[in-house]
Design a protein around this motif. Structure first.
Motif, PDB file in Angstrom:
ATOM      1  N   MET A   1      32.597  39.980  40.309  1.00  0.00           N
ATOM      2  CA  MET A   1      31.515  40.202  41.424  1.00  0.00           C
ATOM      3  C   MET A   1      30.848  41.345  41.354  1.00  0.00           C
ATOM      4  N   VAL A   2      29.722  41.452  40.909  1.00  0.00           N
ATOM      5  CA  VAL A   2      28.944  42.766  40.756  1.00  0.00           C
ATOM      6  C   VAL A   2      27.873  42.948  42.067  1.00  0.00           C
ATOM      7  N   THR A   3      28.012  43.968  42.756  1.00  0.00           N
ATOM      8  CA  THR A   3      27.337  44.180  43.857  1.00  0.00           C
ATOM      9  C   THR A   3      25.979  44.940  43.548  1.00  0.00           C
ATOM     10  N   GLY A   4      25.127  44.817  44.575  1.00  0.00           N
ATOM     11  CA  GLY A   4      23.903  45.368  44.359  1.00  0.00           C
ATOM     12  C   GLY A   4      23.754  46.818  45.119  1.00  0.00           C
ATOM     13  N   ALA A   5      22.730  47.372  45.289  1.00  0.00           N
ATOM     14  CA  ALA A   5      22.531  48.734  45.917  1.00  0.00           C
ATOM     15  C   ALA A   5      23.177  48.874  47.491  1.00  0.00           C
ATOM     16  N   LEU A   6      23.985  49.772  47.429  1.00  0.00           N
ATOM     17  CA  LEU A   6      24.890  50.009  48.661  1.00  0.00           C
ATOM     18  C   LEU A   6      26.053  48.892  48.828  1.00  0.00           C
ATOM     19  N   GLY A   7      26.207  48.210  47.916  1.00  0.00           N
ATOM     20  CA  GLY A   7      27.451  47.124  47.866  1.00  0.00           C
ATOM     21  C   GLY A   7      28.481  47.696  47.478  1.00  0.00           C
ATOM     22  N   TYR A   8      29.904  47.258  48.296  1.00  0.00           N
ATOM     23  CA  TYR A   8      31.069  47.530  47.754  1.00  0.00           C
ATOM     24  C   TYR A   8      32.097  46.729  48.459  1.00  0.00           C
ATOM     25  N   ARG A   9      33.268  46.488  47.741  1.00  0.00           N
ATOM     26  CA  ARG A   9      34.171  45.403  47.858  1.00  0.00           C
ATOM     27  C   ARG A   9      34.499  45.257  49.267  1.00  0.00           C
ATOM     28  N   ALA A  10      34.572  46.144  50.153  1.00  0.00           N
ATOM     29  CA  ALA A  10      35.117  46.105  51.419  1.00  0.00           C
ATOM     30  C   ALA A  10      34.160  45.516  52.360  1.00  0.00           C
ATOM     31  N   PHE A  11      32.970  45.432  51.938  1.00  0.00           N
ATOM     32  CA  PHE A  11      31.962  45.093  52.829  1.00  0.00           C
ATOM     33  C   PHE A  11      31.990  43.708  53.223  1.00  0.00           C
ATOM     34  N   PRO A  12      31.796  43.229  54.595  1.00  0.00           N
ATOM     35  CA  PRO A  12      32.397  41.965  54.922  1.00  0.00           C
ATOM     36  C   PRO A  12      31.744  40.738  54.297  1.00  0.00           C
ATOM     37  N   ALA A  13      30.506  40.685  53.653  1.00  0.00           N
ATOM     38  CA  ALA A  13      29.985  39.562  53.137  1.00  0.00           C
ATOM     39  C   ALA A  13      30.767  39.702  51.683  1.00  0.00           C
ATOM     40  N   GLN A  14      30.976  40.622  51.296  1.00  0.00           N
ATOM     41  CA  GLN A  14      31.702  40.592  49.950  1.00  0.00           C
ATOM     42  C   GLN A  14      33.010  39.984  49.705  1.00  0.00           C
ATOM     43  N   THR A  15      33.678  40.425  51.021  1.00  0.00           N
ATOM     44  CA  THR A  15      35.118  39.938  51.130  1.00  0.00           C
ATOM     45  C   THR A  15      35.271  38.500  51.408  1.00  0.00           C
ATOM     46  N   GLN A  16      34.245  38.223  52.235  1.00  0.00           N
ATOM     47  CA  GLN A  16      33.913  36.572  52.590  1.00  0.00           C
ATOM     48  C   GLN A  16      33.829  35.735  51.132  1.00  0.00           C
ATOM     49  N   MET A  17      32.764  36.372  50.699  1.00  0.00           N
ATOM     50  CA  MET A  17      32.442  35.506  49.370  1.00  0.00           C
ATOM     51  C   MET A  17      33.783  35.455  48.317  1.00  0.00           C
ATOM     52  N   ALA A  18      34.393  36.775  48.371  1.00  0.00           N
ATOM     53  CA  ALA A  18      35.624  36.656  47.482  1.00  0.00           C
ATOM     54  C   ALA A  18      36.519  35.739  47.854  1.00  0.00           C
ATOM     55  N   ASP A  19      36.725  35.657  49.285  1.00  0.00           N
ATOM     56  CA  ASP A  19      37.823  34.626  49.880  1.00  0.00           C
ATOM     57  C   ASP A  19      37.270  33.153  49.534  1.00  0.00           C
ATOM     58  N   LEU A  20      35.998  33.060  49.487  1.00  0.00           N
ATOM     59  CA  LEU A  20      35.581  31.639  49.487  1.00  0.00           C
ATOM     60  C   LEU A  20      35.687  31.139  47.899  1.00  0.00           C
ATOM     61  N   LEU A  21      35.416  32.141  46.946  1.00  0.00           N
ATOM     62  CA  LEU A  21      35.820  31.816  45.644  1.00  0.00           C
ATOM     63  C   LEU A  21      36.937  31.559  45.149  1.00  0.00           C
ATOM     64  N   SER A  22      38.034  32.325  45.861  1.00  0.00           N
ATOM     65  CA  SER A  22      39.342  32.551  45.377  1.00  0.00           C
ATOM     66  C   SER A  22      40.177  31.395  45.625  1.00  0.00           C
ATOM     67  N   ASP A  23      39.533  30.262  46.266  1.00  0.00           N
ATOM     68  CA  ASP A  23      40.200  29.095  46.285  1.00  0.00           C
ATOM     69  C   ASP A  23      40.133  28.113  45.015  1.00  0.00           C
ATOM     70  N   ARG A  24      39.121  28.693  44.127  1.00  0.00           N
ATOM     71  CA  ARG A  24      39.106  27.770  42.761  1.00  0.00           C
ATOM     72  C   ARG A  24      39.508  28.860  41.697  1.00  0.00           C
ATOM     73  N   PHE A  25      39.084  30.212  41.782  1.00  0.00           N
ATOM     74  CA  PHE A  25      38.816  31.060  40.624  1.00  0.00           C
ATOM     75  C   PHE A  25      39.697  32.337  40.911  1.00  0.00           C
ATOM     76  N   THR A  26      40.307  33.009  39.976  1.00  0.00           N
ATOM     77  CA  THR A  26      40.602  34.432  39.938  1.00  0.00           C
ATOM     78  C   THR A  26      39.422  35.244  40.311  1.00  0.00           C
ATOM     79  N   VAL A  27      39.320  35.968  41.249  1.00  0.00           N
ATOM     80  CA  VAL A  27      38.301  37.027  41.591  1.00  0.00           C
ATOM     81  C   VAL A  27      38.509  38.221  41.557  1.00  0.00           C
ATOM     82  N   PHE A  28      37.641  39.003  40.925  1.00  0.00           N
ATOM     83  CA  PHE A  28      37.838  40.369  40.729  1.00  0.00           C
ATOM     84  C   PHE A  28      36.398  40.839  41.487  1.00  0.00           C
ATOM     85  N   ASN A  29      36.810  41.395  42.570  1.00  0.00           N
ATOM     86  CA  ASN A  29      36.022  41.876  43.471  1.00  0.00           C
ATOM     87  C   ASN A  29      36.084  43.452  43.503  1.00  0.00           C
ATOM     88  N   TYR A  30      35.278  44.247  42.817  1.00  0.00           N
ATOM     89  CA  TYR A  30      35.541  45.600  42.439  1.00  0.00           C
ATOM     90  C   TYR A  30      34.412  46.611  42.869  1.00  0.00           C
TER      91      TYR A  30
END
Length: 242
Positions: A1-30
């Motif tokens: 998961m490659v964030t945009g400007a000002l994005g970081y892995r602890a941002f709520p929308a980022q962690t939510q997306m990682a959680d949603l995808l992790s049901d099916r995939f191994t997710v690298f939220n860096y």
């Protein structure tokens, strides 16, 4: 998961997306360089960010899908071209390509002005430059934004705005893509734009579909640039899982 400007892995929308995808995939939220828990070795270069992605792909077993958001989508395109064969699928949400006069381009001195503000310790000024010149937010909207709890979180990564500017400025200059730009991307590519987003995002998506060898475009109903993870995740799951 490659964030945009000002994005970081602890941002709520980022962690939510990682959680949603992790049901099916191994997710690298860096965290990209200079953000959160990641270091910030100088001098910065876009090539170092591509090397970071390459290192993550090696940790994942040598092959991985990429999902890039906004300027992170532009970085993902650069990585997909340079790491050919290692990224079989590439999903992009609204890469902010400015390819004509439909909206103002980034000013020519945009990266330099942000860099000067950061060097002088004026992160708030750097953030204001981004908000008003990249996002085109009117000045009068900045005051209430500064009262928001998230403002301090954005200031913490404001010094990385110049990095996204370096990633993006050649394709946000109000000119058509140079001949051959990203022609080496061979990944199956899925470009998504939000129904409510500005027209230039849709134009950028259509340009990419015509430019890339194996790409498709879908408009996501009811969404803008600040896309809801629960709206986008099903599309990504279908694309990556298909």
């Amino acid at each position: 998961m490659v964030t945009g400007a000002l994005g970081y892995r602890a941002f709520p929308a980022q962690t939510q997306m990682a959680d949603l995808l992790s049901d099916r995939f191994t997710v690298f939220n860096y965290d990209r360089r200079g953000r959160g828990d990641s270091g910030d070795t100088m001098p910065y270069a876009v090539e170092r960010e591509i090397e970071d992605i390459a290192a993550l792909i090696e940790a994942a077993g040598g092959s991985a899908f990429l999902y890039g958001m906004s300027s992170g989508a532009i970085l993902s395109l650069e990585a997909a071209e340079k790491l050919a064969g290692k990224i079989p699928k590439l999903a992009l949400y609204e890469p902010p390509l400015i390819l004509d006069g439909s909206r103002p381009p980034l000013p020519r001195d945009y990266v330099e002005r942000i860099g000067e503000a950061v060097e002088a310790g004026r992160r708030e000024q750097a953030l204001e430059i981004f908000m008003t010149q990249a996002l085109l937010i009117p000045d009068e909207y900045l005051a209430p934004m500064k009262e928001s709890p998230i403002w301090s979180d954005l200031l913490a990564v404001a010094h990385t705005l110049a990095y996204d500017g370096m990633v993006s400025r050649d394709v946000m200059a109000g000119r058509p893509l140079p001949p051959g730009k990203w022609a080496g991307v061979t990944s199956d590519t899925f470009v998504v734009s939000g129904e409510l987003s500005e027209p230039f995002f849709h134009d950028a998506a259509k340009t990419l579909v015509h430019r890339l060898a194996r790409a498709k475009h879908q408009v996501l109903a009811g969404q803008g640039h600040d896309v809801a993870p629960e709206a986008l995740a099903p599309l990504l799951i279908e694309f990556f899982g298909g």
